[in-house]
Enzyme design. Sequence first.
Site: not given
Length: 1010
Positions: A446, A532, A577, A670, A693, A695, A742
């Site tokens: 609906h 990721r 990653r 990181e 960069t 973290d 990245c």
Amino acid sequence: MMIRGDVRVRNSNASKSHNRKDERGIVREFPTYIRWFSELSYNNVNIAGGKGANLGEMYRNSFPVPPGFVIIADAYNKFLEVTGLDKRIYEMLGKLDAEKTQELEEESKKIRQMIEEQEMPKEMEEEILESYEHLNVDEESLKKASPDALDILKRGREPPFVAVRSSATAEDSADASFAGQQSTFLNVKGRTNLINAVKGCWASLFTARSVYYRIKKGFKHETTLIAVVVQIMVNPEKSGVIFTKDPVNNTDNVVIEAVFGLGEGIVSGMINPDHYEVTPREEIINVRISDKKKAIVRTSSGRNEVQELTEERSRQQALTGYEIKKLAQYGLRLEEHYKKAQDIEFAVDSHKIYIVQTRPITTLQNRGAAEKAAKESQLEGEVLLAGIAASPGVGSGTVKIIHDLNELSKIKKGDILVTTMTNPDMVVAMQKANAIVTDEGGITAHASIVSREMGIACVVGTRNATKVLKEGEVITVDGYTGRVYKGKLEGKKVEIKPITHGTKTHIKVIVDLPDYAERAALTKCDAVGLTRVEGIIAEGGKHPQYFLKNNKLKDYEELIFNGVKKISSYFNEVWVRTSDIRSDEYEHLEGAPNWKEANPMLGMHGIRASLKYPELLKAELRALKRVAEEGKTIGVMMPQIISAEEVRKTKEYMHEVGFHDNIKLGIMVETPAAVQVIEEMCDEGIKFISFGTNDLTQFTLALDRGNEDVQLLYNEMHPAILKQIAHVIKVCKSRGVETSICGQAGSRKEMAKFLVENGIDSISVNADAAGDVSAIVKEAEESISGEEENNKPEESISGKEESNKPEESISREEESNEPEEKEETKETDEISEKEIDEISEREDDEISEKKELDSDNVEKETLQDIEDMEKEDADINNKKSIEKGDGSITKSNSVSAITAEPVEDYSEYKIEVSDTDNDERGENEVEFSDNNTSITDNLDNSKVTNEIISDAEDSAYAGSDNDINSEVRGKTNSEDGENILEDNKDNQHGMANEDDKEDKKKEEMLLDIF
């Protein structure tokens, strides 16, 4: 009038009245309020409503429609007129302010009660009941019965179950859909229940939703009439909806959605249906089986009851292949018959298919524009959850979660309505909302149908929107992609620019979601620098712990494989990653652990979590291995790494999985810990690093980037961050490890310039930034080359520009404060090719002179040469050392180690000699680079220069040293190339071979003398 089979058939040209006795027993002519399906066609919408007219049209054209009749719209109009309700109702509606929700609800409720409590005119009621009794007489009974027995047959049988459906005369046109606004009563049995159901249908024309809809659409209440369909009730084993053209995507495929039991579950959105797609050529191309969990069934007493399904039954496919194709055939036939795309309801009982309703799809005219808008309007932001894209559009607003219908009044204009599933009672609130988000439902629910009609964004089937989203928070709903974003985002045209080619720094893109891979490929980038897997996991709706606890690791592997495979189909190389899920993220995914951490950022996530749950890690690795086996280069990137031991352990699992050569291992840099132990990481054999960069800045500066109070201190260009980046690049280049970034910082002009100056190999950015960043990189590279040209002699050693000088770019201010040292470096390091050629000519002259010595002096000169060579050997043995690692040889204070594969042509190599900060061994560096491959040697430049000149002047037999000089000069002729390769080959076997060669030369010379 005659009886045929199970319906009464009336000639369409017959009088629309019939004779019967009045209350005094006098035979009179009464108007008839009944039309059988066989008497109706699509042209009778004005008397039978859209639903009734369609059923008649299909019945007359041999579609499998359950038998029935229609109580025409004149009956409703007559009912209001005879009872006097019409004047009272229209007067109440004339005073109504429809925007006042509470007033609308109260007044509409009063009107419905008035209709339901009013007695029906007797002659009208009797005709309805007589027609109902005729539905109970089957064809075989009528064939055997005499006219006198007919009454006995009709009255002696059990009353049938019927469906009593509203059919508004204005509904289901090509311009509007009243889907679900008027009532339907299923499993109605008995005379009293039937009459009450008919009045209930009439009354439903005055629900708050219907009144509001008519006002918004401009329909007049007085001219909007309603008919009622009474139809034999099919008790289906399964049911669903057919769209003869995909109402969401721009295809001509037939879309079928089906559930077990009654179709109310699919229309209401209570049940997630199976989804099937069939081409116009009747080829099944897509089957998506949902976890249906429950079914609505009819009990023996006629009540609809929700039954929970077993897990096995819940995941079974509702329709067989034959049924899917047969339904598609019926759909295409109906589309051809009506010359318009159709929205069709069906039921299947005892393997027999019934068509119970059809109407035109009302949203196709906007489909092309919607597709164009979807491509032009690309959103970037934090994705909170995802579901099924049910209605195109983008809407932002404040979340209002509706758990109960009593809460509808809190929906204000511009809000986002979030609920488990919508129902027709919510239409008023839906009209006010900017977008709809539901836990349950499919594209035929609906919420989906009405949202498409209203032209607002709708995302359904999210499973947990009512839990993930918070009351009062601002979100953006993307009805094109099925994603819900945090905050207010504007749908805007985003131009994906192709990158500038020809840069020495490789430009890559970041792609997390498979659906965005094609868009990212518009950049013309050939590689993905970051994927990721959390994005892929979130779209699957289940937390990794769910797969682990339920022993479904194969399903987890398949999820990752399919996602990465789709991304890799557009690129040559993808760095992925491994999972990095904090405990405060994705906590509403199915199977998510319920434990909390005091500081999730510093808790159990990244590679430490993967090593704690190695079965999940191995499932991810197996998925990536499978993608690599299809010919793609895959990089496995470890997040939040802090030790070399983590690298070693990951390599063990990679070995266990059986990785191939086209899979390489890398790390995210990181954490400050990763910076401090980067040498150890490289020694473990990693092939690449990528800076995170965000973290790295957060951990280094001790700042929470999400805390507004300290945001002004967050700075990725902080000297502490830049020094760490420069140090890591320097170490990695000395060991042949590829460097990349990245983090979002790579998109900033000043950071991009800094990275280029320090010789980073690649920069990864979002697709919409790739074109601009590549232009920045190109400009930075040209600027650096220009500066180096101005600061160098006309020709450098290689005759080319020196582009990769990270240490020089770290601090140009420091160099300017030490001019004398810098000048000295130039005098010592920057040896031109002209000077090298002069040295070589002197060497050749001296060799010629020695060959022309008088025979009287041969013995003396030769003995002296032998003595000089023995002294030189002693010096060489004291200086030369061999270091073996990763298949490369490093010769301290001597020849550079070739860490790359041997090549035949050395013309691309260049030498860069720079005065750099001393490393742990206190030595400077000489770099040989071929594109992204750096050939690094720990070499004292001043000593090299002095040795070259000294050897050329003092030694007549400098054959091995000439090989060294050839390397330094970068000569490209094949003879020197062979010497270099031969020299390297000798070095790989140890210096013993070289010593044996020199001893052999001495023996030959002595034999010549004597």
